[in-house]
Design an enzyme around this catalytic site. Structure first.
Site, PDB file in Angstrom:
ATOM      1  N   ASP A  52       0.879  -1.173   0.021  1.00 32.49           N
ATOM      2  CA  ASP A  52      -0.218   0.088  -0.013  1.00 32.49           C
ATOM      3  C   ASP A  52       0.938   1.198   0.053  1.00 32.49           C
ATOM      4  O   ASP A  52       1.936   1.153   0.411  1.00 32.49           O
ATOM      5  CB  ASP A  52      -1.064  -0.131   1.263  1.00 32.49           C
ATOM      6  CG  ASP A  52      -2.437   0.742   0.846  1.00 32.49           C
ATOM      7  OD1 ASP A  52      -2.338   1.219  -0.063  1.00 32.49           O
ATOM      8  OD2 ASP A  52      -3.155   0.761   1.782  1.00 32.49           O
ATOM      9  N   ASP A  53       0.294   2.404  -0.502  1.00 36.56           N
ATOM     10  CA  ASP A  53       0.989   3.663  -0.322  1.00 36.56           C
ATOM     11  C   ASP A  53       1.410   4.076   1.046  1.00 36.56           C
ATOM     12  O   ASP A  53       2.585   4.724   1.504  1.00 36.56           O
ATOM     13  CB  ASP A  53       0.410   4.743  -0.970  1.00 36.56           C
ATOM     14  CG  ASP A  53      -1.186   5.071  -0.736  1.00 36.56           C
ATOM     15  OD1 ASP A  53      -1.532   4.375   0.064  1.00 36.56           O
ATOM     16  OD2 ASP A  53      -2.019   6.068  -1.260  1.00 36.56           O
ATOM     17  N   ASP A  63      -1.874   4.772   7.737  1.00 30.92           N
ATOM     18  CA  ASP A  63      -2.198   5.882   8.754  1.00 30.92           C
ATOM     19  C   ASP A  63      -2.537   5.570  10.223  1.00 30.92           C
ATOM     20  O   ASP A  63      -1.685   5.361  11.183  1.00 30.92           O
ATOM     21  CB  ASP A  63      -3.174   6.869   8.023  1.00 30.92           C
ATOM     22  CG  ASP A  63      -3.540   8.147   8.504  1.00 30.92           C
ATOM     23  OD1 ASP A  63      -3.403   8.129   9.908  1.00 30.92           O
ATOM     24  OD2 ASP A  63      -3.652   9.109   8.185  1.00 30.92           O
TER      25      ASP A  63
HETATM   26  O1  LIG Z   1      -4.106   3.311   8.021  1.00 27.91           O
HETATM   27  P1  LIG Z   1      -5.674   3.777   7.408  1.00 27.91           P
HETATM   28  O2  LIG Z   1      -5.985   4.751   8.517  1.00 27.91           O
HETATM   29  O3  LIG Z   1      -6.509   2.827   7.372  1.00 27.91           O
HETATM   30  O4  LIG Z   1      -5.386   4.461   6.015  1.00 27.91           O
HETATM   31  C1  LIG Z   1      -4.472   4.161   5.143  1.00 27.91           C
HETATM   32  C2  LIG Z   1      -5.341   4.152   3.905  1.00 27.91           C
HETATM   33  O5  LIG Z   1      -6.149   5.073   3.327  1.00 27.91           O
HETATM   34  C3  LIG Z   1      -5.882   5.387   2.026  1.00 27.91           C
HETATM   35  O6  LIG Z   1      -6.783   4.490   1.240  1.00 27.91           O
HETATM   36  P2  LIG Z   1      -8.191   5.296   0.992  1.00 27.91           P
HETATM   37  O7  LIG Z   1      -9.058   4.390   1.696  1.00 27.91           O
HETATM   38  O8  LIG Z   1      -8.140   6.542   0.760  1.00 27.91           O
HETATM   39  O9  LIG Z   1      -8.318   4.816  -0.674  1.00 27.91           O
HETATM   40  P3  LIG Z   1      -7.716   4.922  -1.917  1.00 27.91           P
HETATM   41  O10 LIG Z   1      -6.417   4.197  -1.881  1.00 27.91           O
HETATM   42  O11 LIG Z   1      -8.440   4.465  -2.938  1.00 27.91           O
HETATM   43  O12 LIG Z   1      -7.428   6.531  -1.895  1.00 27.91           O
HETATM   44  C4  LIG Z   1      -4.444   4.851   1.834  1.00 27.91           C
HETATM   45  O13 LIG Z   1      -4.284   4.688   0.246  1.00 27.91           O
HETATM   46  C5  LIG Z   1      -4.395   3.508   2.532  1.00 27.91           C
HETATM   47  O14 LIG Z   1      -4.937   2.413   2.077  1.00 27.91           O
HETATM   48  O1  LIG Z   2      -3.637  10.665   0.247  1.00 27.81           O
HETATM   49  C1  LIG Z   2      -3.584  10.562   1.642  1.00 27.81           C
HETATM   50  N1  LIG Z   2      -2.770  10.963   2.567  1.00 27.81           N
HETATM   51  C2  LIG Z   2      -2.720  10.597   3.810  1.00 27.81           C
HETATM   52  O2  LIG Z   2      -2.022  11.178   4.647  1.00 27.81           O
HETATM   53  C3  LIG Z   2      -3.429   9.601   4.175  1.00 27.81           C
HETATM   54  N2  LIG Z   2      -3.943   8.989   5.539  1.00 27.81           N
HETATM   55  C4  LIG Z   2      -4.986   8.218   5.206  1.00 27.81           C
HETATM   56  N3  LIG Z   2      -5.497   8.232   3.942  1.00 27.81           N
HETATM   57  C5  LIG Z   2      -4.649   9.109   3.068  1.00 27.81           C
HETATM   58  N4  LIG Z   2      -4.381   9.640   2.030  1.00 27.81           N
HETATM   59 MG   LIG Z   3      -5.629   3.193  -0.086  1.00 24.76          MG
END
Ligand SMILES: O=P(O)(O)OC[C@H]1O[C@H](OP(=O)(O)OP(=O)(O)O)[C@H](O)[C@@H]1O
Ligand SMILES: O=c1[nH]c(=O)c2nc[nH]c2[nH]1
Ligand SMILES: [Mg+2]
Length: 168
Positions: free
Chosen positions: A103-104, A107
């Site tokens: 994952d990117d 958080d």
């Molecule tokens: O540790 P956490 O608090 O769970 O947050 C982290 C996740 O939140 C974001 O995804 P998002 O749900 O925004 O979806 P996306 O990847 O489609 O943008 C990010 O890409 C992680 O997958």
């Molecule tokens: O683009 C993002 N940046 C963040 O810091 C983050 N945390 C949760 N989901 C996120 N998405």
């Molecule tokens: Mg995500």
């Protein structure tokens, strides 16, 4: 609405930077698969994990790549994460052993917590990590503080900015 700390700081990541950091992640994971060997497959947590997973799978020459779609954020507001698309059962096996889940960022850790429950023996890797979710990730590259919002290049565009001493 989110009950977390407000995001006072912004960490802006360019395409160049995410490419370098995802490569660094790949190099750190090289040869760390089961029994010190190769990973069987890469699974990206969509959507944010897709670009890093592509770079990692390219660097490590892994051709079996799948996705798990987890949705939890609407802009900066968090709700309960839910799986809206699962990876192929034969790729994951019974417990995810030998699978690299990418994952990117982590958080709060809620997204990885959910995926970990489903595949407890997979290896969880993110490019960036915040302290609250660090325990949920096995390997990451860069840590930022909890009150930082990370802005990714796919969410941004180049824009004109007024000079500091702008004409009124
Ligand atoms: O540790 P956490 O608090 O769970 O947050 C982290 C996740 O939140 C974001 O995804 P998002 O749900 O925004 O979806 P996306 O990847 O489609 O943008 C990010 O890409 C992680 O997958
Ligand atoms: O683009 C993002 N940046 C963040 O810091 C983050 N945390 C949760 N989901 C996120 N998405
Ligand atoms: Mg995500």
């Amino acid at each position: 609405m989110s009950d977390r700390l407000p995001h006072e700081k912004g960490f802006h990541v360019s395409w160049d930077q995410i490419h370098r950091d995802a490569r660094a992640l790949a190099w750190r994971l090289d040869g760390k698969g089961p029994d010190g060997g190769a990973w069987r497959s890469v699974v990206a947590i969509t959507r944010g994990g897709m670009a890093p997973a592509m770079i990692v799978s390219r660097e490590l020459d892994i051709r079996v790549v799948d996705t798990i779609s987890v949705k939890s954020y609407n802009h900066q507001d968090q709700s309960q994460p839910r799986v809206i698309k699962a990876p192929q059962a034969e790729i994951m096996g019974t417990d995810g052993e030998g699978v690299l889940v990418v994952d990117d960022l982590v958080d709060t850790g809620k997204t990885l917590e959910l995926v970990r429950k489903l595949y407890p023996k997979a290896h969880f890797a993110t490019v960036y990590a915040k302290p609250a979710g660090r325990a949920m990730v096995d390997t990451y590259i860069t840590e930022v503080s909890q009150d930082t919002w990370i802005f990714f290049p796919w969410d941004m565009a180049l824009q004109y900015v007024q000079p500091y001493r702008g004409a009124d």
